[in-house]
Design a protein around this motif. Structure first.
Motif, PDB file in Angstrom:
ATOM      1  N   PHE A  51      52.825  46.059  30.439  1.00  0.00           N
ATOM      2  CA  PHE A  51      51.601  45.440  30.578  1.00  0.00           C
ATOM      3  C   PHE A  51      50.474  45.722  32.147  1.00  0.00           C
ATOM      4  O   PHE A  51      49.903  46.279  32.402  1.00  0.00           O
ATOM      5  N   TYR A  52      51.597  45.911  33.064  1.00  0.00           N
ATOM      6  CA  TYR A  52      51.156  46.013  34.422  1.00  0.00           C
ATOM      7  C   TYR A  52      51.048  47.970  34.827  1.00  0.00           C
ATOM      8  O   TYR A  52      49.161  48.005  34.870  1.00  0.00           O
ATOM      9  N   SER A  53      51.863  48.500  33.881  1.00  0.00           N
ATOM     10  CA  SER A  53      51.106  49.834  33.905  1.00  0.00           C
ATOM     11  C   SER A  53      49.785  50.232  33.147  1.00  0.00           C
ATOM     12  O   SER A  53      49.159  51.353  33.754  1.00  0.00           O
ATOM     13  N   ARG A  54      49.643  49.587  32.432  1.00  0.00           N
ATOM     14  CA  ARG A  54      48.648  49.213  31.313  1.00  0.00           C
ATOM     15  C   ARG A  54      47.177  48.968  31.980  1.00  0.00           C
ATOM     16  O   ARG A  54      46.818  49.889  32.123  1.00  0.00           O
ATOM     17  N   LEU A  55      47.355  48.032  32.762  1.00  0.00           N
ATOM     18  CA  LEU A  55      46.095  47.460  33.310  1.00  0.00           C
ATOM     19  C   LEU A  55      45.730  48.605  34.604  1.00  0.00           C
ATOM     20  O   LEU A  55      44.588  48.822  34.220  1.00  0.00           O
ATOM     21  N   ILE A  56      46.986  49.297  34.911  1.00  0.00           N
ATOM     22  CA  ILE A  56      46.589  49.832  36.042  1.00  0.00           C
ATOM     23  C   ILE A  56      45.707  51.392  35.953  1.00  0.00           C
ATOM     24  O   ILE A  56      44.737  51.950  36.650  1.00  0.00           O
ATOM     25  N   GLN A  57      46.633  51.924  34.476  1.00  0.00           N
ATOM     26  CA  GLN A  57      45.726  53.278  34.020  1.00  0.00           C
ATOM     27  C   GLN A  57      44.139  52.819  33.795  1.00  0.00           C
ATOM     28  O   GLN A  57      43.387  53.718  33.945  1.00  0.00           O
ATOM     29  N   HIS A  58      43.711  51.782  33.365  1.00  0.00           N
ATOM     30  CA  HIS A  58      42.375  51.138  33.189  1.00  0.00           C
ATOM     31  C   HIS A  58      41.746  52.029  34.098  1.00  0.00           C
ATOM     32  O   HIS A  58      40.390  51.622  34.382  1.00  0.00           O
ATOM     33  N   LEU A  59      42.276  50.260  35.316  1.00  0.00           N
ATOM     34  CA  LEU A  59      41.889  50.460  36.962  1.00  0.00           C
ATOM     35  C   LEU A  59      41.630  51.916  37.002  1.00  0.00           C
ATOM     36  O   LEU A  59      40.140  52.358  37.938  1.00  0.00           O
ATOM     37  N   THR A  60      42.585  52.714  37.150  1.00  0.00           N
ATOM     38  CA  THR A  60      42.640  54.032  37.657  1.00  0.00           C
ATOM     39  C   THR A  60      41.099  54.496  36.740  1.00  0.00           C
ATOM     40  O   THR A  60      40.416  55.614  37.249  1.00  0.00           O
ATOM     41  N   ALA A  61      41.385  54.303  35.297  1.00  0.00           N
ATOM     42  CA  ALA A  61      39.899  55.115  34.598  1.00  0.00           C
ATOM     43  C   ALA A  61      38.527  55.278  34.895  1.00  0.00           C
ATOM     44  O   ALA A  61      37.413  55.759  35.027  1.00  0.00           O
ATOM     45  N   LYS A  62      38.364  53.632  35.521  1.00  0.00           N
ATOM     46  CA  LYS A  62      37.282  53.697  36.230  1.00  0.00           C
ATOM     47  C   LYS A  62      37.077  53.362  37.547  1.00  0.00           C
ATOM     48  O   LYS A  62      35.829  53.603  38.534  1.00  0.00           O
ATOM     49  N   SER A  63      37.901  54.040  38.674  1.00  0.00           N
ATOM     50  CA  SER A  63      38.017  54.785  40.023  1.00  0.00           C
ATOM     51  C   SER A  63      38.827  56.145  40.412  1.00  0.00           C
ATOM     52  O   SER A  63      39.765  56.351  39.895  1.00  0.00           O
ATOM     53  N   GLY A  64      37.809  56.976  40.194  1.00  0.00           N
ATOM     54  CA  GLY A  64      37.959  58.145  40.533  1.00  0.00           C
ATOM     55  C   GLY A  64      38.347  58.410  41.573  1.00  0.00           C
ATOM     56  O   GLY A  64      39.196  59.140  42.076  1.00  0.00           O
ATOM     57  N   VAL A  65      39.101  57.394  42.607  1.00  0.00           N
ATOM     58  CA  VAL A  65      38.770  57.366  44.336  1.00  0.00           C
ATOM     59  C   VAL A  65      40.806  57.332  43.496  1.00  0.00           C
ATOM     60  O   VAL A  65      41.219  58.065  44.561  1.00  0.00           O
ATOM     61  N   LEU A  66      41.591  56.100  43.157  1.00  0.00           N
ATOM     62  CA  LEU A  66      42.629  55.962  42.421  1.00  0.00           C
ATOM     63  C   LEU A  66      42.867  57.120  42.128  1.00  0.00           C
ATOM     64  O   LEU A  66      44.436  57.348  41.905  1.00  0.00           O
ATOM     65  N   ASP A  67      42.181  58.396  40.939  1.00  0.00           N
ATOM     66  CA  ASP A  67      42.906  59.303  40.480  1.00  0.00           C
ATOM     67  C   ASP A  67      43.103  60.376  41.787  1.00  0.00           C
ATOM     68  O   ASP A  67      43.422  61.720  41.195  1.00  0.00           O
ATOM     69  N   ALA A  68      42.481  60.627  42.711  1.00  0.00           N
ATOM     70  CA  ALA A  68      42.142  61.322  43.149  1.00  0.00           C
ATOM     71  C   ALA A  68      43.370  61.797  44.288  1.00  0.00           C
ATOM     72  O   ALA A  68      43.510  62.662  44.963  1.00  0.00           O
ATOM     73  N   GLY A  69      44.222  61.133  44.041  1.00  0.00           N
ATOM     74  CA  GLY A  69      45.299  60.565  45.180  1.00  0.00           C
ATOM     75  C   GLY A  69      45.525  60.007  45.828  1.00  0.00           C
ATOM     76  O   GLY A  69      45.937  60.183  47.360  1.00  0.00           O
ATOM     77  N   PRO A  70      45.187  59.491  46.546  1.00  0.00           N
ATOM     78  CA  PRO A  70      44.830  58.222  47.864  1.00  0.00           C
ATOM     79  C   PRO A  70      46.617  58.078  47.847  1.00  0.00           C
ATOM     80  O   PRO A  70      47.172  57.369  47.019  1.00  0.00           O
ATOM     81  N   THR A  71      46.577  57.181  49.426  1.00  0.00           N
ATOM     82  CA  THR A  71      47.486  56.814  49.091  1.00  0.00           C
ATOM     83  C   THR A  71      48.091  55.655  49.206  1.00  0.00           C
ATOM     84  O   THR A  71      47.374  54.534  49.710  1.00  0.00           O
ATOM     85  N   VAL A  72      48.695  54.941  48.723  1.00  0.00           N
ATOM     86  CA  VAL A  72      49.007  53.853  47.635  1.00  0.00           C
ATOM     87  C   VAL A  72      49.769  52.285  47.994  1.00  0.00           C
ATOM     88  O   VAL A  72      50.580  52.876  48.696  1.00  0.00           O
ATOM     89  N   LEU A  73      49.260  51.215  48.712  1.00  0.00           N
ATOM     90  CA  LEU A  73      50.642  50.512  49.541  1.00  0.00           C
ATOM     91  C   LEU A  73      50.409  49.246  48.580  1.00  0.00           C
ATOM     92  O   LEU A  73      49.752  48.815  48.201  1.00  0.00           O
TER      93      LEU A  73
END
Length: 327
Positions: A51-73
């Protein structure tokens, strides 16, 4: 698609009120092993979809910054994190005479602070919908919450001021190229090439473009000239398959709806290595339910909370922007 049945059972119990009032979701060890998810043949099919990974996938789809390969902590708590921030790299080494004194040659550092700003969202579902086992309620909840959180956080990851909210990557970027006066903010092919080369080669190795879909459409129509000046070919190289995406000057383009469109004085295009931008998620994603908030309507209210921040930790020119001309 294979689901994590144990997690699904636990979440359904919580949804229907059989479990605790609150539920906290965090990335599992399997989700951290990104190499195992490259393809089904590489092991992707063996990792359950949570469920967490699916939620994050939808979050990333709304934010190109998250899809651009930032360093995530990911941190287990939300206290402030202070990390070094590069403001200038070391000067070049030079020849030193025998017994000569070596000059100071240190990079310049500042300090960046990552907080954990709280983003919240309420969603209400009917008692019947939650208890109907035939409905993919987990998929619906993940999509709804992920998109809402992505809308709120995504705006700040682009244009946040850094005061009481994340420092946006566009806000922190430096100027790579300013467009010509009288072009209504539209970049030329030469402008894009100049922006590309304004980012130093080490950063270009992993660089991507970030822009809105409107800007994306305008750039796709740019040609290399006509007659003796060129062949009139589009600068954009369209991809033929999903494994071969369209490239602009050989680099991937990421769409972010929160980026400004082309316009006079607008910073409409980013280019650089987004690994230099840090995004922090604290404590996972927290869900809480209430049967009392909308009791007279027989609705169950869910509150979704996410704590996050963003900061550019390399201010030496890792990410640069194009800005439209004065008119």
């Amino acid at each position: 698609m294979m689901y994590n049945h144990r997690e699904t059972s636990e979440i359904r119990s919580w949804l229907t009120g059989d479990g605790t009032r609150a539920l906290e979701l965090k990335p599992s060890p399997e989700e951290a092993r990104t190499l195992s998810k490259i393809s089904a043949g590489a092991g992707g099919a063996t990792v359950p979809t949570s469920f967490y990974s699916r939620l994050i996938q939808h979050l990333t789809a709304k934010s190109g910054v998250l899809d651009a390969g930032p360093t995530v902590l990911h941190t287990s708590s939300g206290e402030q994190m202070t990390i070094p921030k590069t403001t200038a790299h070391s000067a070049n080494a030079g020849i030193v005479a025998e017994a000569g004194i070596l000059p100071a040659n240190d990079p310049a550092f500042g300090m960046a602070t990552l907080d954990a700003w709280k983003y919240g969202y309420l969603i209400q579902l009917s008692h019947e919908l939650v208890n109907d086992s035939a409905v993919d309620i987990l998929g619906y909840l993940a999509q709804s919450a992920g998109r809402a959180l992505g809308d709120g956080l995504g705006i700040h990851l682009v244009s946040g001021t850094g005061s009481g909210q994340p420092m946006g990557v566009l806000t922190a970027s430096t100027t790579g190229k300013t467009g010509a006066t009288g072009a209504q903010g539209m970049p030329s092919g030469d402008d894009l090439i100049d922006l590309y080369h304004s980012v130093s080669n080490p950063y270009r190795d992993h660089a991507v473009w970030l822009m809105s879909d409107t800007t994306y459409a305008k750039l796709r129509k740019l040609r290399d000239g006509s007659g003796g000046a060129g062949n009139g070919n589009y600068l954009w190289s369209p991809g033929l398959t999903a494994a071969d995406p369209g490239l602009l000057l050989g680099k991937r383009v990421v769409i972010d709806p929160n980026m400004p469109s082309v316009g006079v004085g607008a910073k409409s295009i980013l280019f650089g290595d987004f690994r230099s931008y840090f995004v922090r998620f604290a404590e996972g994603v927290r869900f809480e339910r209430s049967d009392d908030y909308a009791f007279n309507q027989d609705l169950i209210t869910f509150r979704c909370l996410l704590r996050a921040d963003g900061e550019q930790v390399d201010a030496s020119g890792a990410i640069k922007h194009f800005q439209g001309g004065a008119s």
